[in-house]
Design an enzyme around this catalytic site. Structure first.
Site, PDB file in Angstrom:
ATOM      1  N   GLY A 117      45.385  38.510   6.681  1.00 26.84           N
ATOM      2  CA  GLY A 117      44.206  37.938   6.057  1.00 26.84           C
ATOM      3  C   GLY A 117      43.207  37.508   7.120  1.00 26.84           C
ATOM      4  O   GLY A 117      43.564  37.281   8.278  1.00 26.84           O
ATOM      5  N   CYS A 118      41.950  37.379   6.721  1.00 24.19           N
ATOM      6  CA  CYS A 118      40.894  37.053   7.697  1.00 24.19           C
ATOM      7  C   CYS A 118      41.062  35.650   8.258  1.00 24.19           C
ATOM      8  O   CYS A 118      41.050  35.442   9.474  1.00 24.19           O
ATOM      9  CB  CYS A 118      39.513  37.243   7.080  1.00 24.19           C
ATOM     10  SG  CYS A 118      39.262  36.401   5.505  1.00 24.19           S
ATOM     11  N   TYR A 119      41.206  34.648   7.378  1.00 27.90           N
ATOM     12  CA  TYR A 119      41.423  33.280   7.859  1.00 27.90           C
ATOM     13  C   TYR A 119      42.708  33.201   8.674  1.00 27.90           C
ATOM     14  O   TYR A 119      42.775  32.529   9.717  1.00 27.90           O
ATOM     15  CB  TYR A 119      41.530  32.307   6.690  1.00 27.90           C
ATOM     16  CG  TYR A 119      40.258  32.000   5.968  1.00 27.90           C
ATOM     17  CD1 TYR A 119      39.140  31.503   6.635  1.00 27.90           C
ATOM     18  CD2 TYR A 119      40.170  32.173   4.591  1.00 27.90           C
ATOM     19  CE1 TYR A 119      37.975  31.189   5.954  1.00 27.90           C
ATOM     20  CE2 TYR A 119      39.013  31.861   3.893  1.00 27.90           C
ATOM     21  CZ  TYR A 119      37.914  31.378   4.584  1.00 27.90           C
ATOM     22  OH  TYR A 119      36.770  31.075   3.896  1.00 27.90           O
TER      23      TYR A 119
END
Length: 304
Positions: A117-119
Site C-alpha cells: 500500500g502507498c501509506y
C-alpha cells in the site's frame, strides 16, 4: 516475449501500469474485452496463456482471480496483486524490494507477490531499518501521520474532488482501522499496530508520511543522528529509495516527487528537546502503487 495481463486496467493504478509498460519491447500486454470482464471462462482462458497477471481489483475480485489461477496449477500465471487482499497472507511475498537484504531476490523467485500500500510503503521504509537496527523497539508506542493526494482514495473520493465537492483538506479513516495497518505492523516488525492518522489534500497525487518521535520515550533512547545513519546504511545503493538531508527551510512539498518512482527519507531533529520527526515523501501513484508494481514485475521477469 513475456505476456502480461493487467486485470482491472480501467482503474487508476491499472491505467498507470499500462502506460508505464506501453513501450516495453520485451512484453506483450494481453487484454480482455470489456464485455467479457466478468465471464469466468474468458478470464480463465487468458490466465492460462500469460506469464504474469497483475491484479488491480477490489479485494474480493482479486481473490476470485487468484482462485482461478490456482485451479490452473503449474499452467497458471505468476500473480502480482496490487489490492489489499494478500499483503499479509501466507505464501505471498511482500513486494517492497528495499525491505531487507534478500527481499528483492525473494520477489524475483516468487509466484505470488503482493504490491504494498502507498501509506505502508512510506511507513515501513521509515520504521523497518530502525527496528532491525535496535533503535526502535517492537513495543515502542508509535504514531503515524500522513497526507495523500486524492487519487489514492478510490473512485468516490476522486469524483468528489474533481467535481469540486470535497474540502481542501480532511482527516479520514478515523475509525482507526485503516486497511494498511496490518502490513505496517507485520513488515515493520512491530508488536502492535501504531496509531495511524491519514488525511487527504486537494491535489491529485503526492504523499508525505511522518512519524514523530520523543527520543527519550523510546526504549533505546537513540540520538537523531543515529536514526539517520541507520537509515542511510540500510538504503545505501538503492535505486529508488534515498536518505536526503532535511531542508533548512523546515518545509516539504508533497508533490515534489510526482511522476517519479522515487522515495525520499528525511530526519528532522531538535536534540535540545530530544524530539525527532521521520518523513517519507513519495508519489502515491508511483512508488506507492504503479511504480512499485513495475519494479516488482521487472524483478519477477528477470528470474526467467
Amino acid at each position: 516475449m513475456a505476456k502480461i495481463f493487467i486485470d482491472g486496467d480501467s482503474g487508476t493504478t491499472g491505467l498507470e501500469i499500462r502506460e508505464k509498460l506501453a513501450d516495453a519491447k520485451n512484453l506483450e500486454l494481453v487484454s480482455i474485452a470489456p464485455e467479457l470482464r466478468k465471464e469466468v471462462s474468458a478470464k480463465r482462458d487468458i490466465l492460462a496463456r500469460v506469464d504474469v497477471a497483475i491484479l488491480c481489483l477490489p479485494d474480493a475480485a482479486a481473490k476470485e482471480t487468484v482462485a482461478l489461477a490456482d485451479e490452473l496449477g503449474e499452467a497458471g500465471p505468476r500473480i502480482l496483486d496490487a489490492s489489499t487482499a494478500h499483503r499479509v497472507a501466507p505464501g505471498w511475498t511482500y513486494g517492497f524490494p528495499e525491505l531487507a537484504r534478500g527481499q528483492a531476490e525473494a520477489i524475483r523467485k516468487a509466484r505470488r507477490v503482493a504490491n504494498p500500500g502507498c501509506y505502508a510503503t512510506g511507513a515501513i521504509a521509515l520504521l523497518r531499518p530502525l527496528v532491525d537496527a535496535g533503535l526502535i523497539a517492537a513495543q515502542d508506542a508509535l504514531t503515524i501521520n500522513a497526507v495523500s493526494g486524492y487519487s489514492g482514495g478510490g473512485k468516490q473520493m476522486i469524483e468528489a474532488y474533481e467535481k469540486g465537492e470535497a474540502p481542501a483538506f480532511e482527516l479520514y479513516g478515523l475509525t482507526l482501522e485503516h486497511k494498511h495497518l496490518p502490513e505496517i505492523a507485520v513488515y515493520s516488525r512491530l508488536a502492535a499496530p501504531p496509531l495511524f492518522v491519514p488525511s487527504v489534500g486537494n491535489f491529485r497525487q503526492g504523499m508525505l508520511v511522518s512519524i514523530p518521535l520523543r527520543l527519550d520515550a523510546l526504549a533505546a533512547r537513540p540520538r537523531a543522528v543515529d536514526l539517520e545513519a541507520a537509515l542511510a546504511r540500510h538504503y545505501a545503493g538503492a535505486t529508488y529509495v534515498r536518505v536526503v538531508p532535511a531542508p533548512k527551510s523546515g518545509r516539504l512539498d508533497p508533490l515534489a516527487l510526482n511522476g517519479t518512482d522515487d522515495l525520499e527519507i528525511f530526519v528532522f531533529a531538535r536534540e535540545e528537546s530530544r524530539h525527532a520527526l521521520l518523513v517519507a515523501r513519495l508519489d502515491n501513484l508511483g512508488k506507492g502503487a504503479s511504480g512499485a508494481a513495475v519494479q516488482n514485475l521487472a524483478l519477477m521477469l528477470s528470474e526467467a
